[in-house]
Design an enzyme around this catalytic site. Structure first.
Site, mmCIF file in Angstrom:
data_model
loop_
_atom_site.group_PDB
_atom_site.id
_atom_site.type_symbol
_atom_site.label_atom_id
_atom_site.label_comp_id
_atom_site.label_asym_id
_atom_site.label_seq_id
_atom_site.Cartn_x
_atom_site.Cartn_y
_atom_site.Cartn_z
ATOM 1 C CB ILE A 29 -0.951 0.039 1.217
ATOM 2 C CG1 ILE A 29 -0.210 -0.251 2.522
ATOM 3 C CG2 ILE A 29 -2.085 -0.930 1.029
ATOM 4 C CD1 ILE A 29 -1.070 -0.134 3.759
ATOM 5 C CB THR A 31 7.057 1.922 -2.440
ATOM 6 O OG1 THR A 31 6.497 2.822 -3.389
ATOM 7 C CG2 THR A 31 6.564 0.524 -2.703
ATOM 8 N N GLY A 33 11.563 5.644 0.339
ATOM 9 C CA GLY A 33 13.016 5.448 0.323
ATOM 10 C C GLY A 33 13.418 4.395 1.327
ATOM 11 C CE LYS A 36 8.388 -3.998 -1.212
ATOM 12 N NZ LYS A 36 8.509 -5.231 -2.001
ATOM 13 C CB VAL A 37 3.631 0.530 3.899
ATOM 14 C CG1 VAL A 37 2.577 0.255 4.964
ATOM 15 C CG2 VAL A 37 4.618 1.569 4.415
ATOM 16 C CE LYS A 52 8.055 3.537 7.642
ATOM 17 N NZ LYS A 52 8.125 4.731 8.494
ATOM 18 C CG ASP A 144 9.537 14.369 6.503
ATOM 19 O OD1 ASP A 144 9.648 13.163 6.218
ATOM 20 O OD2 ASP A 144 9.491 15.272 5.627
HETATM 21 O O1 LIG Z 1 -2.366 2.650 6.279
HETATM 22 C C1 LIG Z 1 -1.358 3.088 5.782
HETATM 23 N N1 LIG Z 1 -1.256 3.461 4.469
HETATM 24 C C2 LIG Z 1 -2.310 3.351 3.527
HETATM 25 C C3 LIG Z 1 -3.527 2.805 3.818
HETATM 26 C C4 LIG Z 1 -4.529 2.741 2.858
HETATM 27 C C5 LIG Z 1 -4.321 3.221 1.589
HETATM 28 C C6 LIG Z 1 -3.091 3.799 1.300
HETATM 29 C C7 LIG Z 1 -2.091 3.856 2.264
HETATM 30 C C8 LIG Z 1 -2.826 4.371 -0.012
HETATM 31 N N2 LIG Z 1 -3.794 3.959 -1.044
HETATM 32 C C9 LIG Z 1 -5.165 4.057 -0.592
HETATM 33 C C10 LIG Z 1 -5.410 3.133 0.573
HETATM 34 C C11 LIG Z 1 -0.151 3.290 6.603
HETATM 35 C C12 LIG Z 1 -0.227 3.193 7.984
HETATM 36 C C13 LIG Z 1 0.895 3.381 8.763
HETATM 37 C C14 LIG Z 1 2.111 3.673 8.174
HETATM 38 F F1 LIG Z 1 3.198 3.857 8.946
HETATM 39 C C15 LIG Z 1 2.208 3.789 6.796
HETATM 40 C C16 LIG Z 1 1.076 3.601 6.009
#
Ligand SMILES: O=C(Nc1ccc2c(c1)CNCC2)c1ccc(F)cc1
Length: 348
Positions: A29, A31, A33, A36-37, A52, A144
């Protein structure tokens, strides 16, 4: 596997051993530097989480950033900050299990609507301010703040993420920020000038850029050539679209003030007239709940699962090891707060 962050040559790795039987890894969901998540499911509760994943070899001199983020997130418990559930470290990787924000990035929300109304902007701004004021009350500066680091929950509750550059103590902070982050679009002038002793004022500037982007639908200072961007930021001049109210223009002017000593402070923002409009009460930054509190129902549900007494279970939980038990407990407490059923899936 190479250190490519774009995941181009990503091999279909069924999953990491360290997560086996604890989480089911799903789609990517995000990426960045750092790595990735991935979306994942916490098996014992069925709760969706964000993991993460960072390969140590690829982090290079960003490794201290990750350790800093982990150390900071373990201190935080706030309804507008993404909750850290678990940290798993292996020889080659760090895994940070964090609260999933199904609404995704605030940025995507703005792009979709082009720009937000003053009332909707105020609602988001108050939540960002609450999170930042909370960080500052603990002696941290985020440093940031940008739309990619502002996420929305399933019910449009705003959550801050990415504390890799947040630092403590305030004052005497180094300027490694620019060297280790992308474009300085949201960075304060004193920061891009490499001045020392940056503190909460840099967060006020970034919140000003964020507020401008939410209200206008475009950035106050923008250029794809970095030296032009620098010049614009240091000059501090930006467009004021016709749709901005006088109140919005006045607030933005106070936040995008070049001299950090003359810039409005977070304390002043908390009860600023524009921020209060329609709410008539100051923004509170106290956490609504502190996860360190003991919740008897959740403790005993987990104790039963482990065949432990509640006292023994709480003795272990209150060590806050950020292991699978910490994750399960924090998820149960969060579900209870949302009046969702408290249950643990039988391990097959
Ligand atoms: O939930 C996260 N990201 C996330 C969730 C849902 C969607 C996205 C990112 C991006 N596309 C739409 C749907 C998330 C949560 C914590 C984190 F440290 C980094 C990312």
């Amino acid at each position: 596997m190479g250190c490519d962050t774009a995941g181009k040559t990503e091999m279909k790795v069924s999953g990491f051993l360290a997560l086996k039987n604890l989480y089911i890894l799903e789609k990517t969901i995000g990426t960045g530097g750092f790595g990735k998540v991935k979306l994942a499911t916490h098996i014992l509760t069925g709760e969706k989480v964000a993991i993460k994943i960072m390969e140590k070899a690829c982090l290079g001199d960003d490794l201290p950033r990750i350790e800093q983020e982990i150390k900071a997130l373990k201190q935080f418990s706030h309804h507008h900050i993404c909750q850290l559930y678990q940290v798993i470290e292996t020889e080659t990787h760090y895994f940070m299990v964090i609260e999933y924000c199904s609404g995704g990035e605030l940025f995507d929300h703005i792009v979709e609507k082009n720009r937000l109304s003053e009332m909707e902007s105020r609602s988001f701004f108050r939540q960002i301010l609450s999170a930042v004021a909370y960080l500052h009350s603990l002696g941290y500066a985020h440093r940031d703040l940008k739309p990619e680091n502002v996420l929305l929950d399933h019910d449009q509750t705003l959550k801050l993420i990415d504390f890799g550059l947040c630092a403590k103590p305030i004052g005497g902070l180094d300027v490694q920020l620019l060297t280790s982050c992308g474009s300085p679009t949201y960075a304060a002038p004193e920061l891009i000038q490499g001045k020392k002793y940056l503190g909460p004022e840099v967060d006020v500037w970034s919140m000003g850029v964020l507020l401008y982007a939410i209200l206008c639908g475009f950035l106050p200072f923008d250029s794809d050539r970095i030296e032009v961007l620098y010049r614009k930021i240091l000059r501090g001049r930006y467009e004021e679209p016709a749709w901005l109210s006088q109140g919005s223009k006045r607030l933005i002017k106070r936040m995008l003030t070049l001299d950090p000593l003359r810039r409005v402070t977070v304390k002043e923002l908390l009860n600023h007239e524009w921020v209060q409009l329609g709410y008539n009460e100051p923004v509170s930054f106290e956490p609504l709940y502190d996860f360190h509190m003991k919740d008897d129902a959740c403790v005993s549900l987990l104790a039963e699962h482990h065949n432990l007494s509640s006292n023994d279970m709480w003795a272990k939980l209150s060590r806050w090891d950020y292991d699978y038990d910490t994750a399960t407990y924090l998820i149960l407490v969060s579900r209870k707060r949302q009046s969702l059923p408290l249950k643990l899936n039988p391990v097959w």
